[in-house]
Structures are given as C-alpha cells and as structure tokens.
Design an enzyme around this catalytic site. Structure first.
Site, PDB file in Angstrom:
ATOM      1  N   LYS A  74      33.473  31.343  29.428  1.00 17.83           N
ATOM      2  CA  LYS A  74      32.629  33.264  28.227  1.00 17.83           C
ATOM      3  C   LYS A  74      34.872  33.797  28.452  1.00 17.83           C
ATOM      4  CE  LYS A  74      33.261  37.209  28.508  1.00 17.83           C
ATOM      5  NZ  LYS A  74      33.990  37.564  28.070  1.00 17.83           N
ATOM      6  N   GLY A  86      31.186  36.277  24.743  1.00 20.02           N
ATOM      7  CA  GLY A  86      31.170  37.436  24.226  1.00 20.02           C
ATOM      8  C   GLY A  86      30.902  38.375  25.382  1.00 20.02           C
ATOM      9  N   GLY A  99      31.237  40.684  28.583  1.00 20.76           N
ATOM     10  CA  GLY A  99      31.783  40.357  29.791  1.00 20.76           C
ATOM     11  C   GLY A  99      30.518  41.279  30.141  1.00 20.76           C
ATOM     12  N   VAL A 149      27.184  38.451  28.767  1.00 19.53           N
ATOM     13  CA  VAL A 149      27.521  37.233  28.505  1.00 19.53           C
ATOM     14  C   VAL A 149      27.817  36.853  30.396  1.00 19.53           C
ATOM     15  CG1 VAL A 149      28.477  35.060  28.040  1.00 19.53           C
ATOM     16  CG2 VAL A 149      27.506  36.216  26.242  1.00 19.53           C
ATOM     17  N   GLY A 150      29.013  37.538  30.653  1.00 18.54           N
ATOM     18  CA  GLY A 150      29.711  37.275  31.614  1.00 18.54           C
ATOM     19  C   GLY A 150      29.070  37.634  33.366  1.00 18.54           C
ATOM     20  N   GLU A 154      41.644  35.507  40.108  1.00 20.77           N
ATOM     21  CA  GLU A 154      42.909  35.613  40.303  1.00 20.77           C
ATOM     22  C   GLU A 154      43.076  37.122  39.442  1.00 20.77           C
ATOM     23  OE1 GLU A 154      44.730  33.837  40.937  1.00 20.77           O
ATOM     24  OE2 GLU A 154      44.448  31.728  40.952  1.00 20.77           O
ATOM     25  N   CYS A 211      49.846  39.973  35.001  1.00 21.69           N
ATOM     26  CA  CYS A 211      49.843  39.792  36.220  1.00 21.69           C
ATOM     27  C   CYS A 211      50.633  39.678  37.204  1.00 21.69           C
ATOM     28  CB  CYS A 211      48.420  39.060  36.046  1.00 21.69           C
ATOM     29  SG  CYS A 211      48.180  37.205  36.396  1.00 21.69           S
ATOM     30  N   GLU A 265      48.258  49.298  39.039  1.00 23.79           N
ATOM     31  CA  GLU A 265      48.570  48.279  37.844  1.00 23.79           C
ATOM     32  C   GLU A 265      48.515  48.227  35.860  1.00 23.79           C
ATOM     33  OE1 GLU A 265      46.296  45.178  36.709  1.00 23.79           O
ATOM     34  OE2 GLU A 265      48.107  43.702  36.951  1.00 23.79           O
TER      35      GLU A 265
HETATM   36  P1  NAD Z   1      38.759  42.295  32.618  1.00 30.93           P
HETATM   37  O1  NAD Z   1      38.348  42.046  33.854  1.00 30.93           O
HETATM   38  O2  NAD Z   1      38.542  42.902  31.809  1.00 30.93           O
HETATM   39  O3  NAD Z   1      38.121  40.897  31.816  1.00 30.93           O
HETATM   40  C1  NAD Z   1      38.593  39.412  31.899  1.00 30.93           C
HETATM   41  C2  NAD Z   1      37.111  38.885  30.995  1.00 30.93           C
HETATM   42  O4  NAD Z   1      36.174  39.907  32.131  1.00 30.93           O
HETATM   43  C3  NAD Z   1      37.349  38.990  29.830  1.00 30.93           C
HETATM   44  O5  NAD Z   1      36.267  38.056  29.335  1.00 30.93           O
HETATM   45  C4  NAD Z   1      35.997  40.469  29.860  1.00 30.93           C
HETATM   46  O6  NAD Z   1      34.663  39.755  28.689  1.00 30.93           O
HETATM   47  C5  NAD Z   1      35.014  39.515  31.815  1.00 30.93           C
HETATM   48  N1  NAD Z   1      34.344  41.140  31.984  1.00 30.93           N
HETATM   49  C6  NAD Z   1      34.463  41.834  31.853  1.00 30.93           C
HETATM   50  N2  NAD Z   1      33.120  42.407  33.034  1.00 30.93           N
HETATM   51  C7  NAD Z   1      32.891  41.648  33.353  1.00 30.93           C
HETATM   52  C8  NAD Z   1      31.254  41.565  34.029  1.00 30.93           C
HETATM   53  N3  NAD Z   1      31.125  43.046  34.766  1.00 30.93           N
HETATM   54  N4  NAD Z   1      31.207  40.394  34.651  1.00 30.93           N
HETATM   55  C9  NAD Z   1      31.313  39.081  34.427  1.00 30.93           C
HETATM   56  N5  NAD Z   1      32.873  39.348  33.105  1.00 30.93           N
HETATM   57  C10 NAD Z   1      32.928  40.454  33.088  1.00 30.93           C
HETATM   58  O7  NAD Z   1      40.457  41.731  32.335  1.00 30.93           O
HETATM   59  P2  NAD Z   1      41.893  41.860  31.122  1.00 30.93           P
HETATM   60  O8  NAD Z   1      41.528  43.245  30.634  1.00 30.93           O
HETATM   61  O9  NAD Z   1      41.025  40.856  30.338  1.00 30.93           O
HETATM   62  O10 NAD Z   1      42.730  41.232  31.679  1.00 30.93           O
HETATM   63  C11 NAD Z   1      43.423  42.014  32.301  1.00 30.93           C
HETATM   64  C12 NAD Z   1      43.746  41.849  33.437  1.00 30.93           C
HETATM   65  O11 NAD Z   1      43.927  40.470  34.191  1.00 30.93           O
HETATM   66  C13 NAD Z   1      44.698  42.234  34.568  1.00 30.93           C
HETATM   67  O12 NAD Z   1      44.534  42.870  34.780  1.00 30.93           O
HETATM   68  C14 NAD Z   1      45.444  41.506  35.099  1.00 30.93           C
HETATM   69  O13 NAD Z   1      46.707  41.606  36.083  1.00 30.93           O
HETATM   70  C15 NAD Z   1      44.375  40.495  35.465  1.00 30.93           C
HETATM   71  N6  NAD Z   1      45.119  38.947  35.270  1.00 30.93           N
HETATM   72  C16 NAD Z   1      45.426  38.206  36.223  1.00 30.93           C
HETATM   73  C17 NAD Z   1      45.725  37.067  35.864  1.00 30.93           C
HETATM   74  C18 NAD Z   1      46.043  36.234  37.256  1.00 30.93           C
HETATM   75  O14 NAD Z   1      46.812  35.126  37.519  1.00 30.93           O
HETATM   76  N7  NAD Z   1      46.135  36.758  38.651  1.00 30.93           N
HETATM   77  C19 NAD Z   1      45.988  36.842  34.892  1.00 30.93           C
HETATM   78  C20 NAD Z   1      46.362  37.321  33.495  1.00 30.93           C
HETATM   79  C21 NAD Z   1      45.490  38.460  33.972  1.00 30.93           C
END
Ligand code: NAD
Length: 471
Positions: free
Chosen positions: A169, A200, A202, A205-206, A244, A278, A378
């Site tokens: 996803k 889709g 979060g 689908v998430g 992560e 990140c 962050e």
């Molecule tokens: P996010 O948490 O908003 O979304 C990440 C993914 O999770 C997306 O596909 C989103 O649709 C999905 N999602 C959202 N709500 C969900 C739920 N309730 N259940 C399941 N899935 C859900 O993060 P973002 O804004 O897309 O990315 C930025 C963040 O990612 C930053 O905090 C960054 O630090 C982190 N990040 C971490 C790493 C690492 O390796 N540690 C690498 C890159 C980014």
C-alpha cells in the site's frame, strides 16, 4: 494529464472496486498533473486473498528460484530508470542531486537483497537442535511518499527473499512513481498473487491491511503517529511489525573539528531530500566556545543553498511535496520566532525568483534550546537549529534528549574521540565524519523512531520466525 485507473491484484492490472479519484500535483507548479483512482477496503481484501493463495507455493520455493525472481525484478526496474527519473522530478519535485539517486536506488536495493539472500542461512544448528527460519506469511508493506519506489522495492525484495508474499500500500501522493514500478515488477513475471499493489488511503486500505487476521507481518515506513496506530491494531492478531518512523537527528560537532570539512557535511545532512528525510540532521550541536564562528559559517552556507526549480541543475532544495507540507514548514518557522530563536538564514515565505510551487526558504535558527518545539518536533522540511553545549558530556546529553533515535552524525578532528562519542549516542545509526550508507548493515531506529531493522540479513529475518526442531 496522467490517468491511473487500475490497481495490481493477482498478477493483473484490474479496475478497483474503489471509485474515489485523487488529484496528483506537480509540487513545483502547484498544478494538478493527473488523477489516480484509489483502491478501497474491498480491494485491500482481494489483494490479501490473492497473496494468501500464493503463499503456500512461494514459501516452498528454493533460494535459487527466489534469486532468479529477484534478478528479473532488478533488470525490469533498472530498465525503467529514465521513466522513474522523470516521475520523481514531475510528481515529487526532487532536484538533480536527489532524483538521480531516487531513480537508481530501487534497482540497487533489489541487488542488495540478492547479495543478502545469497549469504542467508535458512537452517542453522543450536546445540542439539536444528533451527529453521520459516517465512511468516502474507506481508503488508505500507510506504510513504518521500522515496516511493525505493521503499516499495526494498521491502518487497526482502519479503520475497524470506518466502513471504506481499500486499503493498504505497502513498496515494506517489501514484505516478508507483505505476512505473508496478509495470516493471509485472514484467518480471512472478507467479500471480506473490505481490499485489493497491494504492489507496491509509484510513481505508492501510487500516484493512493492519487489522487483517491473514496478514502475518506489517512492514511500515512513515510517521511515528501512524506507526503507533498500526502497532495498536497489530496487537489484536499478534501481527509482527517492523516500523521505520521519524527522527530529529543530531549533528554533533566536536570542538577539535576542521570547520571547512564540517560545514558542508552538516549542511548536506540537514538539507538532504529537501529536508524531507527521516534521517535529516536537523539539530546542529556546536561548542559554546566556537559559537560565533559556527553561526557565521553555517549561516553563509545555508543562505547560499539554492531552493527552487528542481529542473535547474544548481537547485539543492526542491519544493515541499504538498501544500500541507509547505504550510507545516511555514508554521514551524513562525513557531521558532515565537519561541525566541534567532534567525540566521531563510525565513517564512517563498525564496526569491519562485512563484506558484511549494518552495520554501532553507532556514537556520540559533539561540535554540533543546526544549523548543523546533528542536523537538520532526518538521520534515529544511529548518535547522543551532544548539550550543559547554562540554562533551553535555553535548551527548543534548543529542540523546529526544524521543527519537534514528540517526546521528558526529564530526571531529580526532576520529578516535569522535567514535567514542558515537558509541554513547542512542540511535540506530551513527555516522562519524561521513555521510556514506552501508546497505549490508541494519537500518532502523531506537525509541520512537521505530521497531525492528531493515537491510541485509536483518531485513530478511524480519519476515521470518525461527522454528526449533529437536530429535
Ligand atoms: P504517514 O505516516 O502519513 O503515511 C505513511 C503511509 O501510511 C502512507 O502510505 C499512508 O497512506 C499510510 N497510512 C496513513 N494512515 C494509516 C493508517 N491509519 N493505517 C495504515 N496506514 C496508514 O507518513 P508520510 O507523511 O507519508 O511520510 C513522512 C513520514 O515518514 C515522516 O515522519 C518520516 O520521518 C517518515 N519516514 C521514515 C523513514 C524511516 O526509514 N525511518 C523513512 C522515510 C520516511
């Protein structure tokens, strides 16, 4: 205009049950460049069913069969390099320094998984027992927008190497990049259902993936907030998780450093991926005794960074991915001023010479203390803080005074001393006088930066359970 109308389930591009259309933007112009039809919970269920049906056969494949499949994936993804390059510039706004990496890394990370799989011991002996590493089952792979193809390929390669099947996803904001990767992976000719890709939301689908009893493992990269929500849901079925998450990484500059070597590394660490990284080193810790010298050098370096059109070769910081992300960065710059931090470079608003896109001014604050929001949260944009320390012990204490623990950078003249400091920092990865990455080593966070590790043998093991056989 790009129109993405299908998702990928059971080896085929199919029209999803979901009907919502989501706008895709070029962040450098803030204009709509396409639409993606999003999958919904029903599509998530179908993808999980396809992956479940494919699991028994895939889990029994030999190492040779998996290596051959990964080699086909590698070749197919590498063949789409130029298309990926265009998509990461158009849809994500990555400048040249970043886009080249984002287009080549997806194939590279598959090649790294092949190396890890070749060396992986599926059966070992422990005393009188034989220990067999057993694939967990269907893996749900949930990825963010800041390195779409790289995360999809990295997680999928490790899952397949372990013998798991997968439902992916990706972020809804990266549908163009996902489409190219999906076409490439389809061309690699894997058995139907072994991997499924359903773009889709979060919360639909998430959620379906993270709650589903037939999903044995979730590997998630994204925000700490979403990671926590996934962890809670996973508890219901004892679903294994790798998370992560975010970071607020320190760049600890020791008092014996050569300033000419330190500044470019500190700036690069802080502004990588336009600040949307990140691992970005956003807290720059400098000795009180050399404060003025560092402030001047850092301010000069940040003010010289070109923020703007990602297609301009001189650009280092591209636009933020979305208007929401742009507003978030503006909000934190205002908050820094309100908290009493002193601005040395940048500020609110767009950089000179830019217009409609979600461009921001790389910003540097000083007189920051570690309890300010700009030092604790962050931000996920190019906003850096200078924090002073009196001695090495205080520097280490400030570096560790954070909820996060993903990465850190230590810069010092005496590399033995710098390594000794590195050992005292609570983070999953500490770099000493370098920004190089080692794909054979584990990657992941301490504390709120996550659970578990990716890359190398650790990354494959994360999709497996050890089974002890005696007698
Ligand atoms: P996010 O948490 O908003 O979304 C990440 C993914 O999770 C997306 O596909 C989103 O649709 C999905 N999602 C959202 N709500 C969900 C739920 N309730 N259940 C399941 N899935 C859900 O993060 P973002 O804004 O897309 O990315 C930025 C963040 O990612 C930053 O905090 C960054 O630090 C982190 N990040 C971490 C790493 C690492 O390796 N540690 C690498 C890159 C980014």
């Amino acid at each position: 205009m790009h129109h993405i109308e299908q998702v990928y389930i059971n080896g085929e591009f199919v029209t999803p049950h979901g009907t919502e259309r989501f706008d895709l933007y070029n962040p450098a112009t803030a204009r709509v460049i396409g639409q993606v039809r999003l999958a919904d919970a029903v599509d998530g269920e179908r993808a999980i069913a396809a992956a479940s049906a494919a699991f028994p056969a895939w889990s029994k494949t030999t190492k040779q069969v998996r290596i051959a499949a990964l080699q086909r994936m590698h070749a197919a993804v590498a063949a789409r390099h130029d298309d990926l390059l265009e998509a990461v510039v158009e849809e994500y706004g990555a400048p040249a320094s970043r886009s080249a990496w984002m287009a080549s890394y997806p194939a590279e990370v598959i090649a790294q998984a092949i190396v890890a799989l070749e060396a992986f011991e599926f059966t070992t002996v422990a005393g009188a027992a034989r220990v067999e590493m057993t694939p967990l089952g269907v893996a749900g792979l949930i990825t963010p927008w800041n390195s779409d193809a790289g995360f999809i390929c990295g997680k999928l390669a490790a899952a397949l190497a372990a013998g798991c099947t997968a439902v992916i996803k990706p972020s809804e904001m990266s549908a163009l990049q996902t489409q190219i990767v999906t076409e490439a992976l389809h061309a690699a000719d894997l058995p139907p259902g072994v991997f499924n890709i359903v773009t889709g939301r979060g919360d639909t689908v998430g959620e379906t993936i993270s709650r589903h009893p037939h999903v044995a493992k979730i590997s998630f990269t994204g925000s700490t907030r979403t990671g926590k929500a996934i962890l809670r849901k996973a508890a219901e079925n004892f679903t294994r998780v790798t998370l992560e998450l975010g970071g607020k990484s320190p760049t600890l500059i020791l008092d014996d450093v050569d300033i000419k070597q330190a500044i470019p590394l500190a700036v690069q660490a802080g502004l990588m991926n336009s600040g949307q990284a990140c691992v970005a080193g956003t807290r720059i810790l400098v000795p009180q005794s050399r404060k003025a010298e560092f402030e001047q050098a850092l301010a000069q370096a940040i003010a010289a960074v070109k923020s703007g059109d990602p297609r301009d070769a001189k650009t280092v910081v591209g636009p933020m991915v979305s208007e929401r992300q742009w507003q978030r960065v503006q909000g934190y710059i205002q908050k820094g001023l309100a908290e009493g931090a002193r601005m040395l470079a940048g500020g609110v608003g767009r950089p000179e010479g830019t217009r409609d896109g979600w461009f921001v001014r790389p910003t540097l604050f000083t007189d920051v203390h570690n309890q300010m929001a700009i030092a604790r949260d962050e931000i996920f944009g190019p906003v850096l803080c200078v924090i002073t320390y009196r001695d090495e012990a205080e520097a280490i204490a400030i570096a560790n005074d954070t909820d996060y623990g993903l990465s850190a950078l230590v810069l010092g003249g005496d590399s033995g001393r710098a390594r000794c400091v590195a050992q005292q920092i609570h983070a999953g990865r500490v770099l000493v006088n370098t920004l190089t990455h080692e794909p054979k080593a584990p990657f992941g966070g301490f504390k709120h930066s996550g659970v578990g590790r990716e890359m190398g043998a650790w990354g494959i093991s994360a999709f497996m359970e050890p089974k002890t056989i005696l007698g």
